[in-house]
Scaffold this motif. Structure first.
Motif, PDB file in Angstrom:
ATOM      1  N   SER A   1       0.819  -1.214   0.000  1.00  0.00           N
ATOM      2  CA  SER A   1       0.000   0.000   0.000  1.00  0.00           C
ATOM      3  C   SER A   1       0.847   1.255   0.000  1.00  0.00           C
ATOM      4  O   SER A   1       0.491   2.248  -0.638  1.00  0.00           O
ATOM      5  N   THR A   2       1.970   1.237   0.705  1.00  0.00           N
ATOM      6  CA  THR A   2       2.797   2.445   0.775  1.00  0.00           C
ATOM      7  C   THR A   2       3.395   2.796  -0.571  1.00  0.00           C
ATOM      8  O   THR A   2       3.737   3.948  -0.821  1.00  0.00           O
ATOM      9  N   ARG A   3       3.518   1.819  -1.482  1.00  0.00           N
ATOM     10  CA  ARG A   3       4.042   2.114  -2.810  1.00  0.00           C
ATOM     11  C   ARG A   3       3.127   3.065  -3.561  1.00  0.00           C
ATOM     12  O   ARG A   3       3.558   3.811  -4.430  1.00  0.00           O
ATOM     13  N   TYR A   4       1.826   3.036  -3.227  1.00  0.00           N
ATOM     14  CA  TYR A   4       0.864   3.802  -3.991  1.00  0.00           C
ATOM     15  C   TYR A   4       0.294   4.983  -3.220  1.00  0.00           C
ATOM     16  O   TYR A   4      -0.608   5.650  -3.703  1.00  0.00           O
ATOM     17  N   ASP A   5       0.782   5.220  -2.021  1.00  0.00           N
ATOM     18  CA  ASP A   5       0.289   6.344  -1.236  1.00  0.00           C
ATOM     19  C   ASP A   5       0.982   7.609  -1.722  1.00  0.00           C
ATOM     20  O   ASP A   5       2.167   7.818  -1.488  1.00  0.00           O
ATOM     21  N   LYS A   6       0.226   8.463  -2.397  1.00  0.00           N
ATOM     22  CA  LYS A   6       0.839   9.639  -3.021  1.00  0.00           C
ATOM     23  C   LYS A   6       1.425  10.580  -1.976  1.00  0.00           C
ATOM     24  O   LYS A   6       2.427  11.256  -2.244  1.00  0.00           O
ATOM     25  N   ASN A   7       0.837  10.626  -0.775  1.00  0.00           N
ATOM     26  CA  ASN A   7       1.381  11.491   0.257  1.00  0.00           C
ATOM     27  C   ASN A   7       2.734  10.982   0.742  1.00  0.00           C
ATOM     28  O   ASN A   7       3.663  11.761   0.974  1.00  0.00           O
ATOM     29  N   VAL A   8       2.841   9.668   0.891  1.00  0.00           N
ATOM     30  CA  VAL A   8       4.118   9.084   1.303  1.00  0.00           C
ATOM     31  C   VAL A   8       5.184   9.368   0.254  1.00  0.00           C
ATOM     32  O   VAL A   8       6.309   9.753   0.577  1.00  0.00           O
ATOM     33  N   TYR A   9       4.826   9.210  -1.016  1.00  0.00           N
ATOM     34  CA  TYR A   9       5.786   9.468  -2.085  1.00  0.00           C
ATOM     35  C   TYR A   9       6.195  10.937  -2.125  1.00  0.00           C
ATOM     36  O   TYR A   9       7.358  11.270  -2.375  1.00  0.00           O
ATOM     37  N   SER A  10       5.235  11.827  -1.885  1.00  0.00           N
ATOM     38  CA  SER A  10       5.562  13.256  -1.878  1.00  0.00           C
ATOM     39  C   SER A  10       6.562  13.572  -0.781  1.00  0.00           C
ATOM     40  O   SER A  10       7.514  14.323  -0.991  1.00  0.00           O
ATOM     41  N   ILE A  11       6.345  13.001   0.390  1.00  0.00           N
ATOM     42  CA  ILE A  11       7.238  13.247   1.521  1.00  0.00           C
ATOM     43  C   ILE A  11       8.617  12.651   1.251  1.00  0.00           C
ATOM     44  O   ILE A  11       9.651  13.297   1.493  1.00  0.00           O
ATOM     45  N   MET A  12       8.645  11.432   0.731  1.00  0.00           N
ATOM     46  CA  MET A  12       9.919  10.791   0.430  1.00  0.00           C
ATOM     47  C   MET A  12      10.698  11.595  -0.605  1.00  0.00           C
ATOM     48  O   MET A  12      11.906  11.828  -0.452  1.00  0.00           O
ATOM     49  N   ASN A  13      10.033  12.022  -1.659  1.00  0.00           N
ATOM     50  CA  ASN A  13      10.708  12.806  -2.702  1.00  0.00           C
ATOM     51  C   ASN A  13      11.209  14.132  -2.164  1.00  0.00           C
ATOM     52  O   ASN A  13      12.280  14.612  -2.540  1.00  0.00           O
ATOM     53  N   SER A  14      10.425  14.750  -1.280  1.00  0.00           N
ATOM     54  CA  SER A  14      10.821  16.031  -0.710  1.00  0.00           C
ATOM     55  C   SER A  14      12.091  15.903   0.125  1.00  0.00           C
ATOM     56  O   SER A  14      12.864  16.854   0.237  1.00  0.00           O
ATOM     57  N   LEU A  15      12.295  14.718   0.685  1.00  0.00           N
ATOM     58  CA  LEU A  15      13.492  14.472   1.491  1.00  0.00           C
ATOM     59  C   LEU A  15      14.610  13.820   0.679  1.00  0.00           C
ATOM     60  O   LEU A  15      15.593  13.336   1.240  1.00  0.00           O
ATOM     61  N   GLY A  16      14.438  13.802  -0.640  1.00  0.00           N
ATOM     62  CA  GLY A  16      15.485  13.289  -1.510  1.00  0.00           C
ATOM     63  C   GLY A  16      15.555  11.786  -1.596  1.00  0.00           C
ATOM     64  O   GLY A  16      16.575  11.223  -1.977  1.00  0.00           O
TER      65      GLY A  16
END
Length: 363
Positions: A241-256
């Motif tokens: 599920s975390t692979r598709y959680d757009k909020n999780v991805y946004s946070i991960m990308n924001s932290l590089g």
């Protein structure tokens, strides 16, 4: 997060559906396929950013339903899916059906996971989407899970099982009301056909309810999706599920970060969203500041910022601006310490900004 360009051959100020589509294609398409195609037509001229997850939420489908619909229309050759060198989906090209005399022959398409930043071109509408993985192999067919038409006797037998009463109690607690016979049949489907354990059903209900989805049609779609992915435990479901959680991805990308979160990183994200109750825009602001301030321990740095903001009662971005202004004002009025050592009179960059900010905001 990958950005996907959506474009077509001709443009108009209104949403136009080709007669050829109505005559030749619409009759064989299912509900999800029609919704996805019509929505693409609608949003193409709206010049708005949409996402696979956004389409799924809008029509109460799963993200995999949306991907399947796109694959279906690709096979019908009424749209093309563009990929980068890593086979990541980056664009959707809607064809001009008026140029086609007859329906096009089918062909296969393979979508694989990946991320890319596509360039925004004039006249293009950008779809922001998390990396989507759809795997197909000639040797392996996706199992089909269909809910049987359970009889009243089968339903009665299921309700009388010793282990069922606790499961139904948990389900009613999540949904917030007594379950209807149809909803109980869906729970039976989870155990009888999908072979979900009670723990996995518990996590499934929690996962859907936390996302504001109490509709059993949606819950059933998620369950079938998990079954098709071979998910049998809550841990596997959480990782998937975390692979598709757009909020999780946004946070991960924001932290590089370009990978799925580790257990420790997911613990930070869950704390920020659930325990601290911050919205995504507040979290992303803290993550951006962390990325600018340090190349290491960015999650810990962001934790320091968000913890201080929570203690300061910050709930909106306007509150952050006010806190920043207060901090700058105090910083400007505070006399600079003068060292007697002439070699240490240069500006130093070794401050713990997270701790400093926390100290200032708590005053």
């Amino acid at each position: 997060m990958a950005r996907i360009a959506l474009y077509k051959d001709n443009y108009a100020d209104s949403t136009v559906v080709s007669n050829l589509f109505i005559d030749e294609y619409m009759k064989d398409a299912n509900d999800a396929q029609l919704k996805v195609y019509f929505y693409l037509l609608r949003m193409l001229n709206a010049d708005q950013a949409i996402s696979v997850s956004g389409i799924a939420d809008k029509f109460n489908h799963t993200e995999k339903d949306v991907i399947r619909a796109l694959k279906y229309w690709e096979k019908q050759q009424i749209l093309d899916l563009d990929f980068d060198e890593n086979k990541a989906l980056v664009g959707i090209h809607l064809r001009d059906l008026s140029a086609q005399a007859t329906p096009a022959p089918q062909h296969n398409v393979l979508l694989t996971s990946g991320s890319v930043q596509a360039q925004n071109t004039a006249g293009s509408s950008m779809i922001s989407a998390a990396a989507q993985r759809v795997q197909t192999t000639p040797q392996e067919a996706t199992p089909v899970y269909t809910k049987p038409a359970y009889s009243l006797d089968q339903l009665r037998e299921f309700k009388e099982r010793e282990e069922t009463s606790q499961l139904l109690f948990i389900a009613e607690a999540y949904i917030g009301k007594p379950l209807t016979p149809s909803e109980i049949k869906t729970i039976l489907f989870f155990t009888d056909v999908l072979h979900f354990s009670d723990d996995l059903i518990d996590y499934l209900l929690q996962y859907c309810v936390e996302r504001g989805k109490k509709d059993f049609k949606y819950i059933e779609k998620v369950a079938v999706n998990w079954a098709e992915e071979g998910i049998t435990t809550p841990k596997q479901a959480q990782k998937f599920s975390t692979r598709y959680d757009k909020n999780v991805y946004s946070i991960m990308n924001s932290l590089g970060r370009s990978t799925a979160p580790t257990a420790k990183e997911l613990e930070f994200i869950n704390r920020w969203t659930r325990e601290y109750g911050f919205s995504t825009d507040i979290i992303l602001e803290a993550c951006e500041r962390s990325s600018l301030a340090t190349d290491r321990h960015r999650f810990e740095y962001a934790e320091g910022i968000l913890s201080s903001w929570r203690d300061a009662g910050i709930h909106h971005k306007a509150d952050i601006q006010q806190a920043d202004a207060t901090y700058q004002k105090k910083k400007a009025t505070k006399p600079a310490a003068v060292s007697s050592n002439r070699f240490t009179q240069f500006a130093q960059n070794s401050y713990d900004f997270a701790a400093l900010e926390k100290e200032i905001l708590s005053n």
